[in-house]
Design a protein around this motif. Structure first.
Motif, PDB file in Angstrom:
ATOM      1  N   PHE A   6      20.623  48.699  37.894  1.00  0.00           N
ATOM      2  CA  PHE A   6      20.265  48.690  39.316  1.00  0.00           C
ATOM      3  C   PHE A   6      21.442  49.086  40.212  1.00  0.00           C
ATOM      4  O   PHE A   6      21.336  48.992  41.436  1.00  0.00           O
ATOM      5  N   HIS A   7      22.533  49.525  39.626  1.00  0.00           N
ATOM      6  CA  HIS A   7      23.768  49.788  40.369  1.00  0.00           C
ATOM      7  C   HIS A   7      23.559  50.770  41.521  1.00  0.00           C
ATOM      8  O   HIS A   7      24.044  50.549  42.643  1.00  0.00           O
ATOM      9  N   SER A   8      22.830  51.848  41.274  1.00  0.00           N
ATOM     10  CA  SER A   8      22.642  52.870  42.325  1.00  0.00           C
ATOM     11  C   SER A   8      21.851  52.305  43.505  1.00  0.00           C
ATOM     12  O   SER A   8      22.093  52.685  44.659  1.00  0.00           O
ATOM     13  N   TYR A   9      20.907  51.397  43.247  1.00  0.00           N
ATOM     14  CA  TYR A   9      20.151  50.775  44.341  1.00  0.00           C
ATOM     15  C   TYR A   9      21.062  49.910  45.211  1.00  0.00           C
ATOM     16  O   TYR A   9      20.921  49.878  46.438  1.00  0.00           O
ATOM     17  N   HIS A  10      21.998  49.210  44.583  1.00  0.00           N
ATOM     18  CA  HIS A  10      22.931  48.391  45.356  1.00  0.00           C
ATOM     19  C   HIS A  10      23.746  49.263  46.309  1.00  0.00           C
ATOM     20  O   HIS A  10      23.944  48.909  47.473  1.00  0.00           O
ATOM     21  N   LEU A  11      24.201  50.400  45.803  1.00  0.00           N
ATOM     22  CA  LEU A  11      24.993  51.302  46.650  1.00  0.00           C
ATOM     23  C   LEU A  11      24.150  51.857  47.791  1.00  0.00           C
ATOM     24  O   LEU A  11      24.621  51.951  48.931  1.00  0.00           O
ATOM     25  N   ASN A 204      14.282  50.350  36.397  1.00  0.00           N
ATOM     26  CA  ASN A 204      14.080  51.117  37.633  1.00  0.00           C
ATOM     27  C   ASN A 204      12.648  50.995  38.135  1.00  0.00           C
ATOM     28  O   ASN A 204      12.411  50.836  39.343  1.00  0.00           O
ATOM     29  N   GLN A 205      11.690  51.057  37.210  1.00  0.00           N
ATOM     30  CA  GLN A 205      10.284  50.971  37.621  1.00  0.00           C
ATOM     31  C   GLN A 205       9.975  49.608  38.232  1.00  0.00           C
ATOM     32  O   GLN A 205       9.294  49.517  39.261  1.00  0.00           O
ATOM     33  N   VAL A 206      10.490  48.551  37.612  1.00  0.00           N
ATOM     34  CA  VAL A 206      10.233  47.211  38.147  1.00  0.00           C
ATOM     35  C   VAL A 206      10.859  47.062  39.528  1.00  0.00           C
ATOM     36  O   VAL A 206      10.226  46.551  40.466  1.00  0.00           O
ATOM     37  N   TRP A 207      12.101  47.517  39.693  1.00  0.00           N
ATOM     38  CA  TRP A 207      12.781  47.418  40.989  1.00  0.00           C
ATOM     39  C   TRP A 207      11.998  48.145  42.081  1.00  0.00           C
ATOM     40  O   TRP A 207      11.747  47.599  43.169  1.00  0.00           O
ATOM     41  N   GLU A 208      11.598  49.382  41.803  1.00  0.00           N
ATOM     42  CA  GLU A 208      10.918  50.183  42.830  1.00  0.00           C
ATOM     43  C   GLU A 208       9.550  49.621  43.174  1.00  0.00           C
ATOM     44  O   GLU A 208       9.163  49.578  44.353  1.00  0.00           O
ATOM     45  N   ARG A 209       8.816  49.154  42.180  1.00  0.00           N
ATOM     46  CA  ARG A 209       7.504  48.548  42.461  1.00  0.00           C
ATOM     47  C   ARG A 209       7.675  47.245  43.257  1.00  0.00           C
ATOM     48  O   ARG A 209       6.865  46.937  44.139  1.00  0.00           O
ATOM     49  N   LEU A 210       8.707  46.485  42.921  1.00  0.00           N
ATOM     50  CA  LEU A 210       8.977  45.243  43.659  1.00  0.00           C
ATOM     51  C   LEU A 210       9.201  45.518  45.140  1.00  0.00           C
ATOM     52  O   LEU A 210       8.616  44.872  46.007  1.00  0.00           O
ATOM     53  N   GLU A 220      14.293  41.163  50.597  1.00  0.00           N
ATOM     54  CA  GLU A 220      15.671  41.642  50.742  1.00  0.00           C
ATOM     55  C   GLU A 220      16.437  41.439  49.442  1.00  0.00           C
ATOM     56  O   GLU A 220      16.234  40.440  48.740  1.00  0.00           O
ATOM     57  N   ALA A 221      17.316  42.383  49.139  1.00  0.00           N
ATOM     58  CA  ALA A 221      18.250  42.196  48.031  1.00  0.00           C
ATOM     59  C   ALA A 221      19.273  41.135  48.437  1.00  0.00           C
ATOM     60  O   ALA A 221      19.675  41.046  49.594  1.00  0.00           O
ATOM     61  N   THR A 222      19.676  40.331  47.462  1.00  0.00           N
ATOM     62  CA  THR A 222      20.557  39.194  47.718  1.00  0.00           C
ATOM     63  C   THR A 222      21.719  39.232  46.743  1.00  0.00           C
ATOM     64  O   THR A 222      21.525  39.496  45.554  1.00  0.00           O
TER      65      THR A 222
END
Length: 364
Positions: A6-11, A204-210, A220-222
């Motif tokens: 998930f590193h790229s999403y954090h950035l 990646n799929q789980v993150w984007e669907r979430l 929100e990301a925490t």
């Protein structure tokens, strides 16, 4: 530094990244207070993929896990989760962990990120039973969805009725279009919610669907900083701060996961049983400051005469209570609830009182 999937999403979200347990991890995004309040009042997601996962399998799996852990594994049935610890031979704690029971011959140990290799070697060293041991930490990603709206958010992504999963239980099912996700009704915040385990390639799929499903809810990301303030408001121990190789589970108030029952021959049981019978010299306690101040790890704890009686192990300014709170070890004669103490903060002695965590109780 390792990077989670998930590193790229954090950035993209503008996270402040820091080194943690060999990984580059997000410590905060919008700010600790905002992230903390959002989890308490709504729903937030944590990347906790740095945590470790170790499988114990085969006919000898039960005997090995029962020997290694202080809790009573015989009480755990398939689909259940147990909080426990690895006692060492010197009265301390190798690590605290969760045990997931899949079946009688299959257990998943979820261990702290900074202890993965230490724990793996500990398990292998003590595996005289010949159980199958697999360190799957590099293959598994984990997200914690926490907050009062966590269940309604996740329910959009799975056909499993999440209300049917009791606290500290789990199922393996389809979620967010991914066939095999461990959906665990557990967490480290006291705000309710679930922890999701998936293979890295499905992350990646789980993150984007979430986040698609969570847009209208204000998901929100925490970061790790709010994870720490949230767990501290509940009085949950953090390995490396409140417990370590030199602190016993009896001293740390973890007697409830240290079961001196027949058929539970865990490592160093005799010494810990003696501690319980004969008493201990120090105890982990919670405290609240009575004046403005922020307690930090290693600050001295003093009695009302100014004599040092212990040390702070964790401390913060509680976003929900707007006061300084903390945990620390004190001489057992000063460990009673409502005892007046002082915390040495720089050149000042700030009055405080011993309380029994949790510091904050959710209205739910």
């Amino acid at each position: 530094m390792k990077k989670t999937v998930f590193h790229s999403y954090h950035l993209q979200l503008g996270a402040k990244m820091v080194p943690f347990a060999g990984y580059e991890m997000p410590v905060e995004y919008a700010g600790v207070r905002q992230e903390h309040l959002n989890v308490r009042e709504n729903v937030g997601v944590f990347d906790v993929s740095h945590m470790g996962e170790i499988w114990i399998k085969g006919p000898a799996a039960f005997d090995l896990v029962q020997k290694l852990t202080s809790n009573d594994l015989s009480k755990l049935t398939p689909g259940g989760i147990q909080y426990t610890c690895f006692p060492n031979e010197n009265g301390g704690i190798v690590d605290d962990l969760l045990v997931y029971c899949y079946e009688d011959e299959k257990y998943l140990l979820v261990v702290n990120a900074s202890n993965i290799e230490k724990d793996h070697q500990w398990v292998l060293y003590h595996n005289s039973e010949g159980a199958i041991v697999e360190n799957a930490s590099d293959q598994i990603s984990q997200l914690a969805i926490q907050g009062p709206n966590a269940q309604s958010l996740l329910q959009k992504l799975t056909s499993i009725n999440l209300s049917d999963i009791p606290y500290y239980h789990f199922v393996t099912s389809e979620l967010a279009g991914v066939k095999e996700v461990i959906i665990s009704h557990s967490g480290y915040t006291g705000a309710g919610g679930f922890e999701l385990y998936m293979y890295n390639e499905d992350g990646n799929q789980v993150w984007e669907r979430l986040f698609d499903a969570g847009k209208e809810m204000g998901l929100e990301a925490t970061g790790l900083a709010a994870r720490d303030t949230l767990r501290l408001e509940m009085g949950f121990c953090l390995y490396g701060n409140d417990i370590n190789d030199t602190t016993s589970p009896v001293e740390a108030g973890l007697g409830w996961i240290t079961k001196f029952v027949d058929g539970n021959p865990f490592i160093n049981r005799n010494d810990l049983e003696m501690q319980k019978s004969n008493g201990i010299a120090r105890r982990l306690v919670g405290f609240e400051l009575l004046e403005r101040g922020i307690p930090r790890q290693h600050y001295p704890i003093l009695d009302d005469q100014g004599e040092i009686i212990g040390e702070v192990t964790s401390g913060t300014m509680s976003p929900m209570l707007n006061k300084g709170i903390g945990l620390g070890y004190v001489n057992v004669q000063h460990a009673k609830k409502d005892t007046s103490i002082m915390i040495g903060i720089r050149n000042k002695q700030i009055p405080a009182v011993i309380v029994r965590p949790p510091f904050y109780k959710s209205p739910a």
